[in-house]
Scaffold this active site. Structure first.
Site, PDB file in Angstrom:
ATOM      1  N   SER A 138    -111.877 -11.388 -29.921  1.00  0.00           N
ATOM      2  CA  SER A 138    -111.287 -12.705 -29.669  1.00  0.00           C
ATOM      3  C   SER A 138    -109.790 -12.556 -29.492  1.00  0.00           C
ATOM      4  O   SER A 138    -109.179 -11.615 -30.027  1.00  0.00           O
ATOM      5  CB  SER A 138    -111.580 -13.633 -30.855  1.00  0.00           C
ATOM      6  OG  SER A 138    -110.864 -14.852 -30.740  1.00  0.00           O
ATOM      7  N   TYR A 151    -111.156 -15.971 -40.016  1.00  0.00           N
ATOM      8  CA  TYR A 151    -111.752 -15.626 -38.728  1.00  0.00           C
ATOM      9  C   TYR A 151    -110.917 -14.582 -37.992  1.00  0.00           C
ATOM     10  O   TYR A 151    -111.453 -13.590 -37.479  1.00  0.00           O
ATOM     11  CB  TYR A 151    -111.895 -16.883 -37.882  1.00  0.00           C
ATOM     12  CG  TYR A 151    -112.485 -16.633 -36.513  1.00  0.00           C
ATOM     13  CD1 TYR A 151    -113.823 -16.288 -36.373  1.00  0.00           C
ATOM     14  CD2 TYR A 151    -111.698 -16.755 -35.370  1.00  0.00           C
ATOM     15  CE1 TYR A 151    -114.364 -16.056 -35.115  1.00  0.00           C
ATOM     16  CE2 TYR A 151    -112.241 -16.532 -34.110  1.00  0.00           C
ATOM     17  CZ  TYR A 151    -113.571 -16.186 -33.992  1.00  0.00           C
ATOM     18  OH  TYR A 151    -114.105 -15.949 -32.747  1.00  0.00           O
TER      19      TYR A 151
END
Length: 258
Positions: A138, A151
Site C-alpha cells: 500500500s 495498518y
C-alpha cells in the site's frame, strides 16, 4: 512471463481487487485459483470464470491450514506458477484508542499471512527455478497518516520483507513484486471506515479495482519490481522521503481525512 495457461493463486479473492484480478487473469488465459474465508462468494466467482478455476476456503492466519491447502493445490495442478498475496484488511483508529488486539490482528493477516503463504509456495518455485510472487502492499506502507499507525506498520513490514526477499531470490529464477495502491473503491472500507467519512473525503482520488488489477497482472508479465498507484502518490512519497520535515504540514492537510 506469458501468463497463458499459468496457475495463479490469489488470496483474498472473494471481492475487490482479488476478484477483479481473477477475472482479468481468466480473460488472459491463466488459471486462477481462488482463496478466501468467504466460500460462498468464492464459489460463485469460480463458477463465473469456469475453466480450471477452483475455490478453496483459507484463513491465512492458520499456519496448518495454509500448508495443507497449498499442498492440495500443488497436488491438483502440479505447479503453482504465480502467487498473489492479496488478503488483508485495515482499521482506522487513533493509536491511543485502538486496543492491542487491533494491531495484532492486522499484523497477523496483512504481514504474517503473506509470510505463511510465501513459505508454502517458495520451495517448489525454487526447485523449478521459476515463479512469481506479488505482494499487495500500500502507499500507506511508504507514508503514514493519522489513524493508520497499525495498518501502515503492516504494510511497511510487507515492503521490507519483499525488498529483502528480492535480494535473496536474485538469480534463482523466482521473481517478487510489490504493488502499492492508494485508496481503492472496494469493500475494504466497510470495516476500515464504517462511518464513511474517509471515503467521502477521498472519493475523488479513489482508484477503481480494474486499474489495480491491471497493474498486478502487469507486474507479473513485465517482471516489475514495484508499482505505485496512482503515479502522483508515488511521486509524493519519493519527495516526502527526501524532505520529510519540509512536507510534513502539507502531508497532514492532504492525508488526514479520516
Amino acid at each position: 512471463m506469458n501468463i497463458q495457461g499459468k496457475v495463479v493463486v490469489i488470496t483474498g479473492a472473494s471481492s475487490g481487487i482479488g476478484a477483479q484480478t481473477a477475472r482479468l487473469l481468466s480473460q488472459r488465459g491463466a488459471v486462477p485459483v481462488l482463496m478466501a474465508r468467504s466460500t460462498d462468494k468464492l464459489e460463485k466467482l469460480a463458477e463465473e470464470l469456469g475453466g480450471g478455476c477452483r475455490a478453496y476456503s483459507l484463513d491465512v492466519t492458520d499456519a496448518e491450514a495454509v500448508r495443507r491447502v497449498f499442498a492440495e493445490v500443488e497436488h491438483t495442478y502440479g505447479q503453482i506458477h504465480v502467487l498473489i498475496n492479496n488478503a488483508g484488511f485495515g482499521l482506522f483508529e487513533k493509536f491511543t484508542d485502538a486496543p492491542l488486539s487491533s494491531f495484532e490482528e492486522m499484523m497477523d493477516v496483512n504481514y504474517f499471512g503473506i509470510v505463511r503463504c510465501t513459505k508454502a509456495v517458495l520451495p517448489a518455485m525454487l526447485q523449478a527455478r521459476s515463479g512469481h510472487i506479488v505482494n499487495i502492499a500500500s502507499m500507506a506502507g511508504k507514508m503514514g497518516s493519522a489513524k493508520s499507525s497499525g495498518y501502515s506498520a503492516t504494510k511497511h513490514a510487507v515492503l521490507g520483507m519483499t525488498n529483502s526477499l528480492r535480494q535473496e531470490l536474485a538469480g534463482s529464477g523466482v521473481n517478487i513484486s510489490a504493488v502499492n495502491p492508494g485508496p481503492i473503491d472496494t469493500p475494504f472500507f466497510d470495516r476500515a471506515d464504517p462511518s464513511g467519512t474517509y471515503v467521502k473525503n477521498v472519493s475523488w482520488f479513489m482508484l477503481k479495482p480494474e486499474r489495480v488489477a491491471a497493474a498486478i497482472v502487469r507486474a507479473v508479465e513485465k517482471n516489475r519490481a514495484e508499482i505505485d498507484l496512482p503515479f502522483i502518490a508515488g511521486l509524493g512519497t519519493k519527495l516526502y522521503s527526501l524532505f520529510p520535515r519540509l512536507l510534513d504540514k502539507s502531508a497532514q492537510r492532504l492525508l488526514n481525512k479520516k
